[in-house]
Design an enzyme around this catalytic site. Sequence first.
Site, PDB file in Angstrom:
ATOM      1  N   CYS A   2      46.313  82.477  81.869  1.00 38.31           N
ATOM      2  CA  CYS A   2      45.559  83.002  83.158  1.00 38.31           C
ATOM      3  C   CYS A   2      44.786  83.533  83.658  1.00 38.31           C
ATOM      4  O   CYS A   2      44.286  84.454  82.597  1.00 38.31           O
ATOM      5  CB  CYS A   2      46.700  82.999  83.876  1.00 38.31           C
ATOM      6  N   ARG A  27      40.813  79.473  81.783  1.00 41.51           N
ATOM      7  CA  ARG A  27      41.021  79.838  81.405  1.00 41.51           C
ATOM      8  C   ARG A  27      42.684  79.327  82.340  1.00 41.51           C
ATOM      9  O   ARG A  27      44.032  79.722  81.855  1.00 41.51           O
ATOM     10  CB  ARG A  27      41.483  81.437  82.194  1.00 41.51           C
ATOM     11  N   TRP A  72      47.137  78.833  84.744  1.00 41.17           N
ATOM     12  CA  TRP A  72      47.735  77.989  83.842  1.00 41.17           C
ATOM     13  C   TRP A  72      49.500  78.168  83.595  1.00 41.17           C
ATOM     14  O   TRP A  72      49.728  79.272  83.130  1.00 41.17           O
ATOM     15  CB  TRP A  72      47.265  78.186  82.887  1.00 41.17           C
ATOM     16  N   ASN A  98      48.731  87.650  83.547  1.00 43.47           N
ATOM     17  CA  ASN A  98      48.592  86.470  82.466  1.00 43.47           C
ATOM     18  C   ASN A  98      49.346  87.173  81.597  1.00 43.47           C
ATOM     19  O   ASN A  98      49.420  88.439  81.245  1.00 43.47           O
ATOM     20  CB  ASN A  98      47.358  86.964  82.561  1.00 43.47           C
ATOM     21  N   GLY A  99      50.457  86.211  80.758  1.00 44.58           N
ATOM     22  CA  GLY A  99      51.674  86.171  79.964  1.00 44.58           C
ATOM     23  C   GLY A  99      53.027  86.176  80.374  1.00 44.58           C
ATOM     24  O   GLY A  99      52.625  85.263  80.958  1.00 44.58           O
ATOM     25  N   GLU A 469      38.502  68.076  62.002  1.00 40.42           N
ATOM     26  CA  GLU A 469      37.328  68.773  63.727  1.00 40.42           C
ATOM     27  C   GLU A 469      37.066  67.290  64.545  1.00 40.42           C
ATOM     28  O   GLU A 469      37.002  67.496  65.668  1.00 40.42           O
ATOM     29  CB  GLU A 469      36.446  70.093  62.931  1.00 40.42           C
ATOM     30  N   LYS A 473      38.729  67.050  68.478  1.00 38.55           N
ATOM     31  CA  LYS A 473      37.779  67.175  70.261  1.00 38.55           C
ATOM     32  C   LYS A 473      37.136  65.662  70.615  1.00 38.55           C
ATOM     33  O   LYS A 473      37.774  65.893  71.721  1.00 38.55           O
ATOM     34  CB  LYS A 473      36.069  66.945  69.339  1.00 38.55           C
ATOM     35  N   GLU A 476      41.402  66.128  72.620  1.00 35.43           N
ATOM     36  CA  GLU A 476      41.165  66.924  73.518  1.00 35.43           C
ATOM     37  C   GLU A 476      40.641  66.481  74.674  1.00 35.43           C
ATOM     38  O   GLU A 476      40.560  67.351  76.353  1.00 35.43           O
ATOM     39  CB  GLU A 476      41.046  68.653  73.019  1.00 35.43           C
ATOM     40  N   HIS A 492      47.963  55.359  51.872  1.00 36.88           N
ATOM     41  CA  HIS A 492      49.628  55.443  50.934  1.00 36.88           C
ATOM     42  C   HIS A 492      49.597  54.983  52.450  1.00 36.88           C
ATOM     43  O   HIS A 492      51.109  55.902  52.695  1.00 36.88           O
ATOM     44  CB  HIS A 492      49.116  57.007  50.640  1.00 36.88           C
ATOM     45  N   LYS A 591      41.792  77.423  77.116  1.00 43.54           N
ATOM     46  CA  LYS A 591      40.804  77.983  76.543  1.00 43.54           C
ATOM     47  C   LYS A 591      41.346  78.971  75.123  1.00 43.54           C
ATOM     48  O   LYS A 591      41.386  78.805  73.894  1.00 43.54           O
ATOM     49  CB  LYS A 591      39.613  78.329  77.156  1.00 43.54           C
TER      50      LYS A 591
HETATM   51  C1  AGP Z   1      39.251  72.944  69.932  1.00 45.92           C
HETATM   52  O1  AGP Z   1      38.266  73.513  70.153  1.00 45.92           O
HETATM   53  C2  AGP Z   1      40.477  74.240  70.629  1.00 45.92           C
HETATM   54  N1  AGP Z   1      39.946  75.166  72.074  1.00 45.92           N
HETATM   55  C3  AGP Z   1      41.307  75.355  70.007  1.00 45.92           C
HETATM   56  O2  AGP Z   1      41.921  74.559  68.745  1.00 45.92           O
HETATM   57  C4  AGP Z   1      40.934  76.617  69.479  1.00 45.92           C
HETATM   58  O3  AGP Z   1      40.185  76.623  68.059  1.00 45.92           O
HETATM   59  C5  AGP Z   1      42.227  77.141  69.191  1.00 45.92           C
HETATM   60  O4  AGP Z   1      43.118  77.234  70.297  1.00 45.92           O
HETATM   61  C6  AGP Z   1      42.253  78.142  68.639  1.00 45.92           C
HETATM   62  O5  AGP Z   1      41.561  80.097  69.629  1.00 45.92           O
HETATM   63  P1  AGP Z   1      41.011  80.846  68.358  1.00 45.92           P
HETATM   64  O6  AGP Z   1      39.651  80.115  67.772  1.00 45.92           O
HETATM   65  O7  AGP Z   1      40.214  81.340  69.970  1.00 45.92           O
HETATM   66  O8  AGP Z   1      41.442  82.064  67.754  1.00 45.92           O
END
Ligand code: AGP
Length: 596
Positions: A2, A27, A72, A98-99, A469, A473, A476, A492, A591
């Site tokens: 959050c 967030r 969140w 937050n937590g 990667e 992308k 997500e 395989h 994020k």
């Molecule tokens: C990727 O687009 C995501 N945002 C996610 O996989 C991210 O890389 C992961 O949560 C790790 O975050 P960090 O680099 O802040 O540790």
Amino acid sequence: MCGIVGFTGNREAQGIVLDCLKRLEYRGYDSSGIAIVSKGSLKVRKSLGEISVLESHLESMPGNTGIAHTRWATHGKPTTENAHPFLDCKEEYALVHNGILTNYMELKEQLIKKGHKFTSETDSEVLVHLIEDSDAPDLKSKVLSVLKKAEGSYAVAVVQKGLDEIVAARNESPLVIGVGHDENFIASDTTALLKYTNEVVPLMDKEAVRITPGSIEVFDLNGKPVQRAPAKVSWTLEDAERSGYPHFMLKEIYEQPRAIHESLLGRLDGQEDDSIFQEQITSIKILGCGTSYHAGLVGKYIIEELSRIPTTTQISSEYRYSPVTESKPLVVCITQSGETADTLAAAREARKRGCKTIAITNVLGSAITREADHVIYTRAGPEIGVAATKTFVTQLIALYLLGLRLGAIKNTLSSDRRRAIISDMRALPRIVQSVLNEASAIEGYAKKYKCAHSMFFIGRHLNYPTSLEGALKTKEISYIHGEGYPAGELKHGPLALLSKDTPVIAICAADHTYEKMLGNVREVTARDSPVLAIGTEGNQDLSKYAEDVFLVPKIDPLFSPVPIIVALQLFAYYLAIERGCPIDKPRNIAKTVTVE
Ligand code: AGP
């Protein structure tokens, strides 16, 4: 995850906290709320949905002190009742959190027995009732007494009716203090504050702060004062805003030439402090999550190529539970935010196992910088879009730089090779810019493939992680199922999934795997899958094998993941545009993931 903000000063608080809160929306965005204190009153308003919904319902709330929250959901569904801030029974205190509190059920039961009435299903609400229940003499001591009972993670901020002060604290969730003139702030993230100040005081775990318009007092959870000087961050407000781009993700993709340039500044002249490398390094372990883990996978190839030091890469949350071995590798923790709970826990575990640790992060003063023995900053500037783009590319730059330093220490690079590598690194901003200049071609491929339900991304050697990667992308941002796979492994099993409806994005870099990749492309087209091949200028023959071809500029294959991932980021972005997805705030993900 959050976002929380707080302001106290001589100006009206409502507009300022909402303005700061909007910059934290990445967030969390399932509900939000605000509390404003004025002489003798404390008002709380909350609403389901994004901050704009809250704003549209708000009347003017006069007052010079306020806190706000964008949520969140972790405990309790996204509802108005579960939105923060929470009030105690007498509506004397308002609190945002937050937590995750791990012992909240037990605390809640005790409070219910004492007659406290709860209005939400959240863990956070117990904190405000505990404050009400505390017989400590003032807000600061009440908050401290409550935090001694709370187990788990928190960034918390509390205001009291009629008082122009905020008491806040953190443990395993980020919180910074913003320093203003006759006004002060708190926020989950510095970017929220850049319009008002670039002077910040980072708060450490198990520390608290009391801010008033004219003072900042930091202390530990026993109330013992802590001296900490403010630091100036170099990020500007423009860095944290969209600057005319429709989405942060696109802006951040286009910022990559500059981000690479800045990440290299002053770091190619061999003047870096090598004290961390004094001990003999016999092996390296790289840890990270998501995109940062993928950077680590590329890092294995880079470090082994440049320094010949055996390197393994592991997902942070898996490392923690792996058996302790005899060897003590140098551990490199990659996390752009510096706050990912799994990576922080892995860094602590590595130290417990007696390993030296290096953190690669983008955020000054973030939690990982206090866990590691040494920090390498990536200098990407603030990244707001949930999808990591420029932070990934600058993590690769940090790994190339690390590989070069280790190569120098191990004497594995001839001076010619070293010179060539440095010259290639200097060319990277220009090479990435050339890929960006061809964005419209990639947009065309995205239009063609937008209806796919599933795609494969295949590559070999250091472009196998690039394929992972690219797939991440795509998943997500566009919600198309993307699967990254080592090209040699298709036969395989996964070939069974291929058909004319399953496009394959084949990374065919001009390296020692090129011929093998052509074989894989043939294997795929024989199953009628359309292929978009990403190759290198000079490999025009690719069009004989693949329906669609996108060529990136020629560069030493060691650096090929950089331009190739930029092409794949654009591909994911345009797929998402075509499908009308909420690019900067994809569903179900946040994020920074501050829970394990
Ligand atoms: C990727 O687009 C995501 N945002 C996610 O996989 C991210 O890389 C992961 O949560 C790790 O975050 P960090 O680099 O802040 O540790």
